[in-house]
Motif scaffolding. Structure first.
Motif, PDB file in Angstrom:
ATOM      1  N   TYR A 225       3.489 -61.009 -95.613  1.00 39.18           N
ATOM      2  CA  TYR A 225       2.241 -60.678 -96.300  1.00 39.18           C
ATOM      3  C   TYR A 225       1.316 -61.893 -96.330  1.00 39.18           C
ATOM      4  O   TYR A 225       1.773 -63.037 -96.445  1.00 39.18           O
ATOM      5  CB  TYR A 225       2.507 -60.217 -97.735  1.00 39.18           C
ATOM      6  CG  TYR A 225       3.315 -58.952 -97.847  1.00 39.18           C
ATOM      7  CD1 TYR A 225       2.844 -57.754 -97.328  1.00 39.18           C
ATOM      8  CD2 TYR A 225       4.552 -58.954 -98.492  1.00 39.18           C
ATOM      9  CE1 TYR A 225       3.587 -56.581 -97.431  1.00 39.18           C
ATOM     10  CE2 TYR A 225       5.297 -57.792 -98.610  1.00 39.18           C
ATOM     11  CZ  TYR A 225       4.811 -56.608 -98.076  1.00 39.18           C
ATOM     12  OH  TYR A 225       5.554 -55.456 -98.184  1.00 39.18           O
TER      13      TYR A 225
ATOM     14  N   ILE B  27      -1.293 -64.308 -98.127  1.00 37.79           N
ATOM     15  CA  ILE B  27      -1.682 -64.780 -99.452  1.00 37.79           C
ATOM     16  C   ILE B  27      -2.912 -65.664 -99.304  1.00 37.79           C
ATOM     17  O   ILE B  27      -2.881 -66.695 -98.625  1.00 37.79           O
ATOM     18  CB  ILE B  27      -0.539 -65.586-100.122  1.00 37.79           C
ATOM     19  CG1 ILE B  27       0.715 -64.729-100.256  1.00 37.79           C
ATOM     20  CG2 ILE B  27      -0.998 -66.125-101.474  1.00 37.79           C
ATOM     21  CD1 ILE B  27       0.544 -63.489-101.130  1.00 37.79           C
TER      22      ILE B  27
ATOM     23  N   LEU C  74      -0.028 -61.596-104.725  1.00 38.15           N
ATOM     24  CA  LEU C  74       0.168 -60.411-103.902  1.00 38.15           C
ATOM     25  C   LEU C  74      -0.278 -59.176-104.686  1.00 38.15           C
ATOM     26  O   LEU C  74       0.092 -58.988-105.845  1.00 38.15           O
ATOM     27  CB  LEU C  74       1.640 -60.280-103.511  1.00 38.15           C
ATOM     28  CG  LEU C  74       1.985 -59.183-102.497  1.00 38.15           C
ATOM     29  CD1 LEU C  74       1.394 -59.515-101.134  1.00 38.15           C
ATOM     30  CD2 LEU C  74       3.507 -59.018-102.389  1.00 38.15           C
TER      31      LEU C  74
ATOM     32  N   SER D 107      -5.625 -61.234-101.062  1.00 35.45           N
ATOM     33  CA  SER D 107      -4.269 -61.219-100.523  1.00 35.45           C
ATOM     34  C   SER D 107      -3.915 -59.788-100.142  1.00 35.45           C
ATOM     35  O   SER D 107      -4.636 -58.839-100.483  1.00 35.45           O
ATOM     36  CB  SER D 107      -3.270 -61.743-101.557  1.00 35.45           C
ATOM     37  OG  SER D 107      -3.465 -63.121-101.803  1.00 35.45           O
ATOM     38  N   ASP D 108      -2.813 -59.624 -99.417  1.00 36.48           N
ATOM     39  CA  ASP D 108      -2.378 -58.274 -99.049  1.00 36.48           C
ATOM     40  C   ASP D 108      -2.018 -57.469-100.291  1.00 36.48           C
ATOM     41  O   ASP D 108      -1.629 -58.023-101.336  1.00 36.48           O
ATOM     42  CB  ASP D 108      -1.185 -58.339 -98.105  1.00 36.48           C
ATOM     43  CG  ASP D 108      -1.593 -58.629 -96.665  1.00 36.48           C
ATOM     44  OD1 ASP D 108      -2.805 -58.546 -96.364  1.00 36.48           O
ATOM     45  OD2 ASP D 108      -0.706 -58.940 -95.850  1.00 36.48           O
TER      46      ASP D 108
ATOM     47  N   TYR E 287       6.376 -55.089-107.571  1.00 33.50           N
ATOM     48  CA  TYR E 287       5.751 -56.340-107.985  1.00 33.50           C
ATOM     49  C   TYR E 287       6.517 -56.923-109.178  1.00 33.50           C
ATOM     50  O   TYR E 287       6.983 -56.193-110.049  1.00 33.50           O
ATOM     51  CB  TYR E 287       4.289 -56.111-108.357  1.00 33.50           C
ATOM     52  CG  TYR E 287       3.433 -55.704-107.173  1.00 33.50           C
ATOM     53  CD1 TYR E 287       2.836 -56.666-106.368  1.00 33.50           C
ATOM     54  CD2 TYR E 287       3.249 -54.359-106.850  1.00 33.50           C
ATOM     55  CE1 TYR E 287       2.058 -56.305-105.265  1.00 33.50           C
ATOM     56  CE2 TYR E 287       2.472 -53.989-105.750  1.00 33.50           C
ATOM     57  CZ  TYR E 287       1.883 -54.964-104.970  1.00 33.50           C
ATOM     58  OH  TYR E 287       1.129 -54.605-103.875  1.00 33.50           O
TER      59      TYR E 287
END
Length: 322
Positions: free
Chosen positions: A43, A45, A88, A93-94, A101
């Protein structure tokens, strides 16, 4: 009626996507273009750095991003090197939709930023959701995965104690109901509804202007981020699991702590500040003017800067003139 609502929301989403990709406001474009990306488990960031000097890392809140701090950063970066990044699921960010989470993951991302930027020691300046990430860092401070030394932690208007926090009804409906309900509401909640909630947390005399709210709405919708609001909102209610552990960590640390409070915040204002004063006797409580609400660094940037720099200078014997 349901079909009409769905089509209306679909059209709005298309318009938002067009606006973000093709005619995004210049200030947002400049913010993105000046930043960089780190890879966290596949991912992206988003992060950025400003200024020179000792390090301060800003941990942003929910539901927006580090962009909230855009007007405060030029003030602070006159004295410190300021690092910001988007967790995230937030900001630029993605924003994966099928993702669990957690605060533990956010601590890992913080350490990834620290490692990549070769930060050895830093002050943490936190707000809203960011205060909880800092609490989790504090609770694991001596763990081998922590890669930097913390010089101080400043909390501001956040849910330090879940038994004191007063969640709004929309938060409960969004994140304490079955996922299909939260998902539906996240996708279809309107800009007017979000802005109304945000305005209610500001002081009556320090309301945000429409242009800034427009920018925050664009950031929220970037990469379809609004669609996962219900997932991120669940973190608010998971804090009850960590209440005792985080409180013990704050009481037991030698790291300087302070809470800068905007008293007009109905969620995490006066009651939260008083709880901090009682439960964390080793901490310092700083009151903003009574008119200041949930975003003190936005509502009165100059006073917030002065209070913060005055406090931080007493912790490191570094007298600043401003």
């Amino acid at each position: 009626m349901i079909v009409i609502c769905f089509l209306s929301s679909y059209v709005v989403n298309l318009l938002n996507k067009y606006k973000l990709n093709d005619v995004m406001k210049n200030e947002l474009k400049n913010w993105i273009e000046s930043g960089k990306y780190l890879n966290y488990n596949g991912y992206k960031i988003f992060y950025n750095q400003f200024g020179e000097g000792p390090d301060i890392i800003i941990l942003h809140g929910y539901p927006y991003s580090s962009y909230e701090w855009k007007n405060f950063i030029p003030l602070l970066s006159q004295y410190y090197r300021v690092t910001v990044f988007d967790f995230l699921g937030f900001g630029f960010s993605d924003k994966p939709e099928n993702h669990l989470y957690s605060f533990q993951e956010y601590v890992k991302i913080l350490n990834l930023v620290v490692l990549n930027l070769q930060i050895k020691e830093a002050h943490l300046l936190t707000h809203d959701l960011g205060v909880s990430v800092a609490q989790e860092v504090l609770a694991n401070y001596k763990h081998e995965e922590n890669l930097f030394s913390i010089q101080s932690i400043c909390f501001s208007n956040g849910n330090l104690f879940s038994d004191v926090y007063k969640p709004r009804l929309i938060q409960r409906i969004l994140s304490q109901t079955p996922n299909f309900i939260g998902r539906f509401i996240s996708r279809h909640i309107s800009k007017a509804s979000v802005n109304k909630t945000i305005r209610s947390l500001y002081g009556k005399k320090t309301q945000p202007d429409e242009a800034f709210l427009d920018e925050l709405w664009d950031v929220l919708n970037y990469n379809n981020g609004k669609n996962i609001s219900y997932l991120l909102g669940k973190l608010v209610f998971e804090k009850a699991l960590y209440l005792d552990r985080w409180t013990l960590a704050m009481r037991g640390t030698e790291i300087p702590l302070c809470y800068i409070c905007g008293p007009a915040d109905m969620n995490s204002g006066i009651d939260m500040a008083i709880a901090f004063q009682k439960r964390v006797p080793n901490g310092t409580l700083i009151w903003m003017d009574d008119s200041i609400g949930h975003w003190p660094m936005i509502e009165d940037s100059d006073s917030f800067l002065k209070y913060y720099l005055d406090w931080i200078s007493t912790q490191v014997n570094r007298k600043l003139s401003f």
